[in-house]
Design an enzyme around this catalytic site. Structure first.
Site, PDB file in Angstrom:
ATOM      1  N   GLY A   4       2.252  12.501   5.129  1.00  0.00           N
ATOM      2  CA  GLY A   4       1.997  11.249   5.819  1.00  0.00           C
ATOM      3  C   GLY A   4       0.510  11.012   5.885  1.00  0.00           C
ATOM      4  N   SER A   5      -0.105  11.640   6.864  1.00  0.00           N
ATOM      5  CA  SER A   5      -1.528  11.416   7.054  1.00  0.00           C
ATOM      6  C   SER A   5      -2.378  12.452   6.319  1.00  0.00           C
ATOM      7  CB  SER A   5      -1.846  11.453   8.541  1.00  0.00           C
ATOM      8  OG  SER A   5      -1.119  10.462   9.209  1.00  0.00           O
ATOM      9  N   GLU A  60      -1.129   4.136  10.021  1.00  0.00           N
ATOM     10  CA  GLU A  60      -2.582   4.161   9.770  1.00  0.00           C
ATOM     11  C   GLU A  60      -3.225   5.345  10.505  1.00  0.00           C
ATOM     12  OE1 GLU A  60      -4.590   1.226   8.352  1.00  0.00           O
ATOM     13  OE2 GLU A  60      -2.838   0.064   7.813  1.00  0.00           O
ATOM     14  N   PHE A 108       0.860  -1.173   0.000  1.00  0.00           N
ATOM     15  CA  PHE A 108       0.000   0.000   0.000  1.00  0.00           C
ATOM     16  C   PHE A 108       0.904   1.232   0.000  1.00  0.00           C
ATOM     17  CE2 PHE A 108      -2.270   2.719   3.299  1.00  0.00           C
ATOM     18  CZ  PHE A 108      -3.167   3.273   2.413  1.00  0.00           C
ATOM     19  N   ILE A 148       7.232   2.176   2.987  1.00  0.00           N
ATOM     20  CA  ILE A 148       6.159   1.343   2.440  1.00  0.00           C
ATOM     21  C   ILE A 148       6.331  -0.115   2.893  1.00  0.00           C
ATOM     22  CG2 ILE A 148       5.002   0.576   0.311  1.00  0.00           C
ATOM     23  CD1 ILE A 148       4.780   3.655   1.092  1.00  0.00           C
ATOM     24  N   THR A 149       5.351  -0.581   3.669  1.00  0.00           N
ATOM     25  CA  THR A 149       5.408  -1.934   4.228  1.00  0.00           C
ATOM     26  C   THR A 149       5.339  -2.984   3.118  1.00  0.00           C
ATOM     27  OG1 THR A 149       4.329  -1.135   6.211  1.00  0.00           O
ATOM     28  CG2 THR A 149       4.316  -3.516   5.901  1.00  0.00           C
ATOM     29  N   ILE A 200       7.360  -4.824  35.552  1.00  0.00           N
ATOM     30  CA  ILE A 200       7.154  -6.035  36.364  1.00  0.00           C
ATOM     31  C   ILE A 200       8.342  -6.983  36.221  1.00  0.00           C
ATOM     32  CG2 ILE A 200       5.738  -8.143  36.552  1.00  0.00           C
ATOM     33  CD1 ILE A 200       3.308  -6.285  35.728  1.00  0.00           C
ATOM     34  N   HIS A 201       8.907  -7.045  35.025  1.00  0.00           N
ATOM     35  CA  HIS A 201      10.066  -7.913  34.801  1.00  0.00           C
ATOM     36  C   HIS A 201      11.347  -7.341  35.419  1.00  0.00           C
ATOM     37  CE1 HIS A 201       7.539 -10.050  31.931  1.00  0.00           C
ATOM     38  NE2 HIS A 201       8.484 -10.932  31.748  1.00  0.00           N
ATOM     39  N   THR A 229       2.101   6.874   1.908  1.00  0.00           N
ATOM     40  CA  THR A 229       2.931   7.839   2.635  1.00  0.00           C
ATOM     41  C   THR A 229       4.066   8.424   1.786  1.00  0.00           C
ATOM     42  OG1 THR A 229       2.450   6.628   4.644  1.00  0.00           O
ATOM     43  CG2 THR A 229       4.325   8.115   4.727  1.00  0.00           C
TER      44      THR A 229
END
Lengths: 258, 390
Positions: free
Chosen positions: B135-136, B368, B127, B161-162, B342-343, B130
């Site tokens: 960007g958005s 997104e 997709f 781009i993923t 916690i760890h 960007t």
């Protein structure tokens, strides 16, 4: 080619498995019931063979209470073509010999070229049913196979142990059982899950198998004692001091671990 | 929602979900470290995901997909969020904007060319929206498409781009200016092997190793007339915006899955790690952190499923998805932070999965639509609704 896979429903191997101390039977209610993992390997063989060989029918056969319908459907979701479930009140608590007799009758009723089974179940671990069924049907059996090759006339495979590998073969019709060295089973895919509900599924009682199976003619096996698993005993603590090395070695030697 | 012949019954869906859960625990989770250290999804896992049907679960059955509805999709995404986010990223766009835009709004020829391959996973879709400086906000987009004798010529540069390095097709956003000088953003289907398409080296990211992003350059890339999504102006962009809103529910669902995992990891650690003679789970300050994590997970899950139901019915396709995305992605940031706390020192060490969650979920607040953009969508739509009701 008609391949029948013997499907056994067992309590989930990863969950807690309990024995009913009144009856000596596995407590089916207390743990999740699943298709035996070793059977899934058998199904994997049958289904992948059918994918490569047109005209092959894979039938999943089980003898179990009616609640096992969901488990047997998983075999259909993996890719078996149809399911046959033998359900009969008279079979409650059936032992190995009765189970083998009923399965043999069902197999004659269905018809087969090859029967595929796991080598032993993860609950009872008897490992006798495949041989007993083969004996009753008077067909050859290739036990505990790690690999299988099949053609129209014969089945061959490797029986592998830690020390030896035997190459076995038998003419069809025949029975094989697969060991846990056999290939990993597939996951039922999403389409398979949806298709499973539409596949033929037959539920039969023993009267419908066309054989006169008498359940109560004589005692087949007698249970003399039932005992729960003994509680875990606390282990031996070796205190870290000047003697600890010797104490540890003595403990290991006493238990034949070194 | 109407149940049609092609929808998935709830009974089947329960089994699908159970099967996926088992697959994730038995096949994906044991490979989490390999994915992170090798910065790649092993080929065998990709092929198993393909066999399972994960590349097309949101695409209709008529195209070889599974055809889950938006609520089922959200539940599935929560499960997928339980493991390395890179795993889901591999088939995210196929089910998301590429599959949705083409199946919902594509021409017959576009559907026939692309959908079956996208649903099966033979085609990897990416997709390309960007850009640097856009960007958005698509209005400042610089990638352009101009008409030619046989179709379109696309030029521009896309960023982050993923799946770009493995993509077979780019769903590409580009600005088109008409004769009157008026410009609008349109959406084009661009095969990655088109002359003029080049993909840069993959980015070195903070987290989500195994999911690759890269720059994509379009240098006078010639595509046919049929590359314009929907075959006419205005269709593709509107479709993409609708699909983006649904994608926000998916991101929110992934956040809930990661938060659940962070909580589960924290719990199992708190039950065995000792300080002095007692397990840390018996310390009330640790219990308070676990409680806050549980509140985040429970509220996030309810919000996601509620948003999905309202999206499916059409009652709310704008505000709800943004509310879910904003809340859940911020929530998982806090839950992951508590998991590291916690760890203790162990939480800063890569041997513990919470360290990866802490880095991986940071992206969820950025892509997104950033948290800021979600606030703008929610706020502006609320005011719009108020004004319309007056």
């Amino acid at each position: 080619m008609k391949i029948v896979v013997l499907v056994k429903e067992v309590p989930d191997t990863w969950g807690e498995r309990l024995l009913d101390l009144e009856t000596g039977l596995a407590d089916r209610v207390s743990s999740e019931r699943v298709i035996d993992e070793i059977v899934e390997r058998g199904l994997e063989f049958a289904i992948s063979f059918a994918e490569k060989n047109d005209g092959t029918e894979v039938i999943a056969l089980s003898m179990a209470p009616e609640e096992a319908t969901g488990t047997l459907r998983k075999a259909l979701a993996m890719g078996a073509d149809r399911g046959v479930l033998i359900v009969d009140e008279a079979l409650h608590g059936a032992d190995i010999t009765l189970t083998a007799q009923v399965l043999a009758a069902a197999l004659e009723h269905i018809g087969f070229d090859l029967i595929v089974s796991g080598d032993q179940s993860t609950d009872g671990a008897g490992g006798v049913v495949p041989s007993a069924v083969a004996e009753l049907l008077d067909i050859p059996q290739l036990p505990r196979l790690a690999t299988v090759d099949l053609n129209e006339k014969e089945v061959t495979g490797a029986h592998v142990t830690d020390r030896i590998t035997l190459s076995l073969s038998a003419p069809l019709p025949a029975m094989i059982s697969v060991s846990e060295r056999f290939a990993e089973p597939r996951f039922p895919n999403f389409k398979g899950i949806m298709a499973a509900k539409k596949k033929p599924f037959e539920v039969l009682g023993i009267a419908e198998l066309g054989k006169n199976i008498s359940v109560l003619d004589r005692p087949r096996s007698i249970m003399t004692e039932i005992a729960g698993k003994p509680p875990r005993e606390s282990g031996v603590k070796v205190t870290a001091d000047e003697n600890s090395g010797r104490d540890l070695a003595e403990f290991l030697k006493k238990n034949q671990l070194i | 929602m109407n149940m049609s012949e092609n929808s998935v019954s709830q009974e089947d869906f329960v089994e699908i979900l159970g099967g996926l859960r088992q697959f994730i625990r038995e096949k994906v989770m044991p490979l989490e470290r390999e994915i992170a250290e090798g910065d790649a999804i092993p080929e065998s896992l990709r092929s198993q995901a393909k066999d399972l049907g994960l590349f097309g679960y949101a695409i209709g059955q008529e195209w070889g997909g599974i055809g889950l509805d938006p609520v089922q999709e959200a539940e599935l995404a929560i499960e997928l969020g339980y493991t390395s986010l890179a795993f889901r990223s591999m088939f995210g766009t196929n089910n998301g904007i590429a599959g949705q835009v083409i199946s919902g709004f594509g021409t017959d020829s576009q559907k026939e060319t692309w959908l079956e391959g996208i649903a099966s996973g033979d085609i990897v879709a990416s997709f390309a929206l960007t850009e640097t400086g856009a960007g958005s906000n698509p209005s400042s987009m610089r990638t352009k498409a101009v008409t030619t004798k046989s179709g379109w010529s696309i030029s521009g540069e896309k960023r982050y781009i993923t799946n770009a390095p493995s993509a077979d097709v780019f769903i590409t956003f580009a600005k088109v200016t008409d004769d009157a000088g008026k410009s609008a953003v349109e959406v084009f289907i661009v095969p990655s092997n088109s002359p003029g398409v080049t993909v840069g080296p993959h980015d070195k990211k903070m987290g989500q190793a195994g999911a690759w992003t890269a720059d994509v350059h379009f240098d006078e890339v010639a595509v046919t007339e049929d590359a314009l999504v929907g075959g006419k102006f205005g269709v593709g962009y509107r479709a993409a915006m609708t699909s983006l809103a649904k994608g926000r529910i998916t991101i929110a669902a992934l956040a809930v899955g990661q938060a659940q995992r962070a909580l589960d990891e924290s719990l199992s650690y708190a039950a065995i790690a000792k300080q002095g003679d007692d397990i840390i789970g018996n310390f009330q300050l640790v219990q308070a952190m676990l409680a806050d994590q549980q509140v985040g997970v429970s509220s996030g899950r309810s919000l996601v499923l509620d948003a999905a139901r309202n999206y499916a019915s059409g009652a709310d396709t704008r505000i709800g998805p943004s509310v879910a995305k904003l809340y859940c992605t911020e929530m998982v940031g806090r839950v992951a932070d508590l998991a590291v706390q916690i760890h203790g020192g162990a939480g800063y060490i890569r041997d513990y999965f919470v360290e990866q969650i802490y880095r991986d979920v940071r992206l969820l607040r950025l892509y997104e639509g950033t948290s800021e953009i979600q606030r703008l969508i929610i706020g502006s739509n609320l005011v719009k609704q108020e004004l319309a009701s007056n």
